[in-house]
Design a protein around this motif. Sequence first.
Motif, PDB file in Angstrom:
ATOM      1  N   LEU A 105      -0.565  -6.327  -5.913  1.00  0.00           N
ATOM      2  CA  LEU A 105      -0.430  -6.157  -4.709  1.00  0.00           C
ATOM      3  C   LEU A 105      -0.213  -4.461  -4.658  1.00  0.00           C
ATOM      4  O   LEU A 105       1.199  -4.100  -5.372  1.00  0.00           O
ATOM      5  CB  LEU A 105       0.458  -6.679  -3.964  1.00  0.00           C
ATOM      6  CG  LEU A 105       0.519  -6.655  -2.783  1.00  0.00           C
ATOM      7  CD1 LEU A 105      -1.030  -7.365  -1.694  1.00  0.00           C
ATOM      8  CD2 LEU A 105       1.235  -7.704  -2.199  1.00  0.00           C
ATOM      9  N   LEU A 106      -1.053  -3.768  -3.811  1.00  0.00           N
ATOM     10  CA  LEU A 106      -0.624  -2.379  -3.343  1.00  0.00           C
ATOM     11  C   LEU A 106       0.147  -2.337  -1.594  1.00  0.00           C
ATOM     12  O   LEU A 106       1.676  -2.425  -1.352  1.00  0.00           O
ATOM     13  CB  LEU A 106      -1.326  -1.720  -2.930  1.00  0.00           C
ATOM     14  CG  LEU A 106      -1.823  -1.142  -4.118  1.00  0.00           C
ATOM     15  CD1 LEU A 106      -2.838   0.068  -4.246  1.00  0.00           C
ATOM     16  CD2 LEU A 106      -0.678   0.021  -5.037  1.00  0.00           C
ATOM     17  N   THR A 107       0.010  -3.284  -0.879  1.00  0.00           N
ATOM     18  CA  THR A 107      -0.002  -3.247   0.336  1.00  0.00           C
ATOM     19  C   THR A 107      -0.604  -4.029   1.205  1.00  0.00           C
ATOM     20  O   THR A 107      -1.705  -4.487   0.650  1.00  0.00           O
ATOM     21  CB  THR A 107       0.172  -1.865   1.139  1.00  0.00           C
ATOM     22  OG1 THR A 107       0.539  -2.142   2.558  1.00  0.00           O
ATOM     23  CG2 THR A 107      -1.278  -1.443   1.615  1.00  0.00           C
ATOM     24  N   TYR A 108      -0.137  -4.664   1.929  1.00  0.00           N
ATOM     25  CA  TYR A 108      -0.844  -5.791   3.648  1.00  0.00           C
ATOM     26  C   TYR A 108      -0.504  -5.443   4.597  1.00  0.00           C
ATOM     27  O   TYR A 108       0.200  -4.302   4.888  1.00  0.00           O
ATOM     28  CB  TYR A 108      -0.482  -7.026   2.639  1.00  0.00           C
ATOM     29  CG  TYR A 108       0.736  -7.355   3.191  1.00  0.00           C
ATOM     30  CD1 TYR A 108       2.317  -7.688   2.266  1.00  0.00           C
ATOM     31  CD2 TYR A 108       1.770  -7.447   4.088  1.00  0.00           C
ATOM     32  CE1 TYR A 108       3.308  -8.079   2.556  1.00  0.00           C
ATOM     33  CE2 TYR A 108       2.228  -8.498   4.513  1.00  0.00           C
ATOM     34  CZ  TYR A 108       3.034  -8.394   3.629  1.00  0.00           C
ATOM     35  OH  TYR A 108       5.012  -9.178   4.414  1.00  0.00           O
ATOM     36  N   ILE A 109      -1.364  -6.090   5.523  1.00  0.00           N
ATOM     37  CA  ILE A 109      -1.229  -5.376   7.123  1.00  0.00           C
ATOM     38  C   ILE A 109      -1.512  -6.725   7.547  1.00  0.00           C
ATOM     39  O   ILE A 109      -2.168  -7.682   7.221  1.00  0.00           O
ATOM     40  CB  ILE A 109      -1.973  -3.998   7.399  1.00  0.00           C
ATOM     41  CG1 ILE A 109      -1.728  -4.207   8.758  1.00  0.00           C
ATOM     42  CG2 ILE A 109      -3.349  -4.749   7.035  1.00  0.00           C
ATOM     43  CD1 ILE A 109      -2.313  -2.840   9.137  1.00  0.00           C
ATOM     44  N   PHE A 110      -0.501  -7.443   8.514  1.00  0.00           N
ATOM     45  CA  PHE A 110      -1.087  -8.679   9.624  1.00  0.00           C
ATOM     46  C   PHE A 110      -1.860  -8.260  11.006  1.00  0.00           C
ATOM     47  O   PHE A 110      -2.027  -7.228  10.828  1.00  0.00           O
ATOM     48  CB  PHE A 110       0.072  -8.703  10.308  1.00  0.00           C
ATOM     49  CG  PHE A 110       0.517 -10.160  11.331  1.00  0.00           C
ATOM     50  CD1 PHE A 110       0.819 -10.363  12.105  1.00  0.00           C
ATOM     51  CD2 PHE A 110      -0.072 -10.850  10.155  1.00  0.00           C
ATOM     52  CE1 PHE A 110       0.811 -11.670  12.618  1.00  0.00           C
ATOM     53  CE2 PHE A 110       0.103 -11.903  11.378  1.00  0.00           C
ATOM     54  CZ  PHE A 110       0.204 -12.128  12.809  1.00  0.00           C
TER      55      PHE A 110
END
Lengths: 110, 117
Positions: free
Chosen positions: A45-50
Amino acid sequence: GEDVEQSLFLSVREGDSSVINCTYTDSSSTYLYWYKQEPGAGLQLLTYIFSNMDMKQDQRLTVLLNKKDKHLSLRIADTQTGDSAIYFCALRNAGNMLTFGGGTRLMVKP
Amino acid sequence: NAGVTQTPKFRVLKTGQSMTLLCAQDMNHEYMYWYRQDPGMGLRLIHYSVGEGTTAKGEVPDGYNVSRLKKQNFLLGLESAAPSQTSVYFCASSSGLAGVHGANVLTFGAGSRLTVL
């Protein structure tokens, strides 16, 4: 079902910015993710956004979400040779599982 | 802390042979998944499990079986291998359903490359 599309390849020069794009069809996804796969390894995982956010910044990474156009992008500033990898976007589908895009292979030229 | 471990890393089979891929996680995760990765197609979910003793079909379950007898292990079986099952297989686990129970992220193993001749 959910369709998640990415372009196959992106080539940039070291020090330039990279922008990896992802389009999707299901507008109900709550979380959208970017994963990185280095050669011979699993996805990390690099990043996530809601989904209620338009932008998220994390050091050299900027995620932009345009819900109207169902478009997600990952910008990598000052791209380095170590950023060469395959990048996958992923989002929750109607079956509550993650649907992955086909992956974008980023090549960084010195 | 090993995370998610897959064995074997490589395997070559002849058509019709059977084999089992083993996935082990040491993070006490409830959810485990098996994906296959094919060029340009991203990852496709084969089967998954929401807890010990449970399994469910994913997007591409045909030709595969799974078992989750212990919480930490998730086995993927091919009863009669076919060339179409040549792929890289990834196991993953998560503490909750990703994207449903918060942002629970998937932790992936390093992959198992299977070639069916």
